[in-house]
Design a protein around this motif. Structure first.
Motif, PDB file in Angstrom:
ATOM      1  N   PRO A 253       0.818  -1.206   0.000  1.00  0.00           N
ATOM      2  CA  PRO A 253       0.000   0.000   0.000  1.00  0.00           C
ATOM      3  C   PRO A 253       0.856   1.261   0.000  1.00  0.00           C
ATOM      4  O   PRO A 253       2.069   1.215   0.220  1.00  0.00           O
ATOM      5  N   VAL A 254       0.210   2.378  -0.222  1.00  0.00           N
ATOM      6  CA  VAL A 254       0.856   3.679  -0.072  1.00  0.00           C
ATOM      7  C   VAL A 254       0.779   4.070   1.406  1.00  0.00           C
ATOM      8  O   VAL A 254       0.002   3.503   2.168  1.00  0.00           O
ATOM      9  N   ASP A 255       1.586   5.047   1.795  1.00  0.00           N
ATOM     10  CA  ASP A 255       1.583   5.511   3.185  1.00  0.00           C
ATOM     11  C   ASP A 255       0.697   6.751   3.293  1.00  0.00           C
ATOM     12  O   ASP A 255       1.162   7.880   3.150  1.00  0.00           O
ATOM     13  N   HIS A 256      -0.567   6.532   3.554  1.00  0.00           N
ATOM     14  CA  HIS A 256      -1.530   7.627   3.604  1.00  0.00           C
ATOM     15  C   HIS A 256      -1.191   8.668   4.662  1.00  0.00           C
ATOM     16  O   HIS A 256      -1.535   9.845   4.521  1.00  0.00           O
ATOM     17  N   ALA A 257      -0.522   8.263   5.723  1.00  0.00           N
ATOM     18  CA  ALA A 257      -0.296   9.159   6.858  1.00  0.00           C
ATOM     19  C   ALA A 257       1.094   9.795   6.869  1.00  0.00           C
ATOM     20  O   ALA A 257       1.434  10.484   7.828  1.00  0.00           O
ATOM     21  N   HIS A 258       1.891   9.588   5.817  1.00  0.00           N
ATOM     22  CA  HIS A 258       3.262  10.092   5.868  1.00  0.00           C
ATOM     23  C   HIS A 258       3.306  11.608   6.016  1.00  0.00           C
ATOM     24  O   HIS A 258       4.090  12.148   6.814  1.00  0.00           O
ATOM     25  N   ARG A 259       2.488  12.319   5.250  1.00  0.00           N
ATOM     26  CA  ARG A 259       2.497  13.784   5.354  1.00  0.00           C
ATOM     27  C   ARG A 259       2.114  14.236   6.763  1.00  0.00           C
ATOM     28  O   ARG A 259       2.732  15.149   7.320  1.00  0.00           O
ATOM     29  N   ALA A 260       1.112  13.601   7.346  1.00  0.00           N
ATOM     30  CA  ALA A 260       0.674  13.990   8.688  1.00  0.00           C
ATOM     31  C   ALA A 260       1.784  13.777   9.711  1.00  0.00           C
ATOM     32  O   ALA A 260       2.020  14.635  10.578  1.00  0.00           O
ATOM     33  N   ARG A 261       2.494  12.649   9.612  1.00  0.00           N
ATOM     34  CA  ARG A 261       3.587  12.394  10.555  1.00  0.00           C
ATOM     35  C   ARG A 261       4.739  13.366  10.335  1.00  0.00           C
ATOM     36  O   ARG A 261       5.363  13.839  11.283  1.00  0.00           O
ATOM     37  N   ARG A 262       5.016  13.675   9.081  1.00  0.00           N
ATOM     38  CA  ARG A 262       6.105  14.627   8.778  1.00  0.00           C
ATOM     39  C   ARG A 262       5.787  16.008   9.338  1.00  0.00           C
ATOM     40  O   ARG A 262       6.640  16.655   9.954  1.00  0.00           O
ATOM     41  N   LEU A 263       4.555  16.462   9.132  1.00  0.00           N
ATOM     42  CA  LEU A 263       4.176  17.775   9.630  1.00  0.00           C
ATOM     43  C   LEU A 263       4.131  17.802  11.148  1.00  0.00           C
ATOM     44  O   LEU A 263       4.486  18.807  11.780  1.00  0.00           O
ATOM     45  N   ALA A 264       3.701  16.688  11.755  1.00  0.00           N
ATOM     46  CA  ALA A 264       3.671  16.619  13.212  1.00  0.00           C
ATOM     47  C   ALA A 264       5.084  16.700  13.785  1.00  0.00           C
ATOM     48  O   ALA A 264       5.343  17.380  14.789  1.00  0.00           O
ATOM     49  N   ALA A 265       6.025  16.011  13.138  1.00  0.00           N
ATOM     50  CA  ALA A 265       7.402  16.049  13.601  1.00  0.00           C
ATOM     51  C   ALA A 265       7.996  17.435  13.427  1.00  0.00           C
ATOM     52  O   ALA A 265       8.734  17.941  14.290  1.00  0.00           O
TER      53      ALA A 265
END
Length: 276
Positions: A253-265
Motif C-alpha cells: 500500500p501507499v503511506d496515507h499518513a506520511h504527510r501527517a507524521r512529517r508535519l507533526a514532527a
C-alpha cells in the motif's frame, strides 16, 4: 464524507484506503460496504457480496442521521448493487459525487460482468466527476485504449461534453516518466497537475485513495484545480514512502499518513539540542 465500496483486510485499498484518505484530506470518513473481499498484497482470493437490500439499509441508516458533504463510490460489483446505490442517490443527491468506476484491473482484467459494466457506464453519468484509469476510460467511452496522454485527454473531453460530467484523466498507467492528473471540466477547461513517476511496487489502492481524497477536498468547497493539486501532491508523497511500511510481500500500500507524521514532527516542541 461517505465511501461506498468494498473492503480490503490488509488495509491498502477499498474502504480502508478511503477512510485513511478522507482523514488525511481533512474530512470525517464514513463507509457503506458493498462487498467483503478476501485479499492481500498478492491479489483477491474470494469475494462475498451481501444482498443489495442490506446495502440499502446501510445507506438509509447514514442518510437518516447524517448530512453528507460528499460521496465517493468504488467497487460496486453487480448491477443490483449499482441500482441500489442509484436509487438511494436519487432520494439523497449529494453536492459532490465522485465515482471511481471500478471496471478494469491494473492487469487489464475486466472486473464486472457485461450487465454490471453497462450499469456502471450509465451510473457514471450521475457523477460530479469520474476518475477512471486508462483502460476504464476506454470502456466508458466505447473507444480503443488510449496510447498516450493526448488520446486519453481527447477521449475524456468528448465523453465529458456528451454527459455533462467532469473527468480526471490519470496517466499513471501510461509509459512516461512524468505522470499527470488532469481535470477535464464540462466547459472544456483543463487543469493539469504534474508529478513524477515513483519506481516502486507500493501502489496498491492509489485509485481508491485519489478518488476519496478528491471527494473530501471538493466537499469542503475547494475548486477542482486546487483540490486536484492537493490530492496529487499528497498521493505522490504517500506513494514515495509506501515501501517503508513493509506491509506484505507483494504490491504494497501507499503511506496515507506520511504527510501527517512529517508535519507533526516538524511542528513538535520537543527539544532537539543535546544538553551540555
Amino acid at each position: 464524507m461517505l465511501s461506498i465500496a468494498g473492503t480490503d483486510p490488509t488495509g491498502g485499498a477499498g474502504t480502508a484506503a478511503d477512510l485513511k484518505s478522507i482523514t488525511a484530506a481533512g474530512g470525517f470518513g464514513m463507509v457503506a460496504v458493498t462487498a467483503v473481499v478476501a485479499q492481500n498484497t498478492h491479489g483477491v482470493s474470494d469475494i462475498h457480496i451481501p444482498p443489495a437490500q442490506f446495502l440499502a439499509a446501510q445507506l438509509r441508516a447514514v442518510s437518516d442521521d447524517v448530512e453528507l458533504e460528499a460521496v465517493k463510490t468504488g467497487m460496486l460489483g453487480t448491477a443490483e448493487i449499482i441500482e441500489a446505490v442509484q436509487t438511494w442517490l436519487s432520494a439523497h443527491p449529494p453536492r459532490v459525487l465522485v465515482v471511481d468506476p471500478v471496471m478494469v484491473a491494473t492487469s487489464g482484467d475486466r472486473l464486472l460482468e457485461p450487465e454490471a459494466e453497462q450499469a456502471m457506464i450509465r451510473f457514471c453519468s450521475l457523477a460530479t466527476v469520474v476518475t477512471p484509469n486508462i483502460d476504464e476510460l476506454a470502456v466508458l467511452t466505447g473507444e480503443p485504449r488510449a496510447h498516450d496522454e493526448d488520446e486519453a485527454l481527447a477521449q475524456a473531453a468528448r465523453w465529458s461534453e456528451a454527459t455533462g460530467v467532469a473527468v480526471v484523466v490519470k496517466t499513471g498507467h501510461l509509459d512516461s516518466r512524468e505522470v499527470t492528473n488532469t481535470w477535464i471540466g464540462t466547459d472544456g477547461a483543463r487543469h493539469p497537475v504534474h508529478s513524477t513517476r515513483v519506481d516502486t511496487t507500493s501502489t496498491h489502492g492509489t485509485g481508491c485513495s485519489l478518488a476519496a481524497a478528491l471527494a473530501t477536498r471538493l466537499g469542503a468547497g475547494e475548486d477542482p484545480a486546487t483540490a486536484l493539486a492537493w490530492v496529487t501532491d499528497w498521493l505522490h508523497e504517500a506513494i514515495l514512502h509506501g515501501a517503508e511500511l513493509q506491509v506484505g510481500s507483494g504490491n504494497g500500500p501507499v503511506d496515507h499518513a506520511h504527510r501527517a507524521r512529517r508535519l507533526a514532527a516538524a511542528g513538535s516542541a520537543a527539544p532537539w539540542v543535546a544538553g551540555g
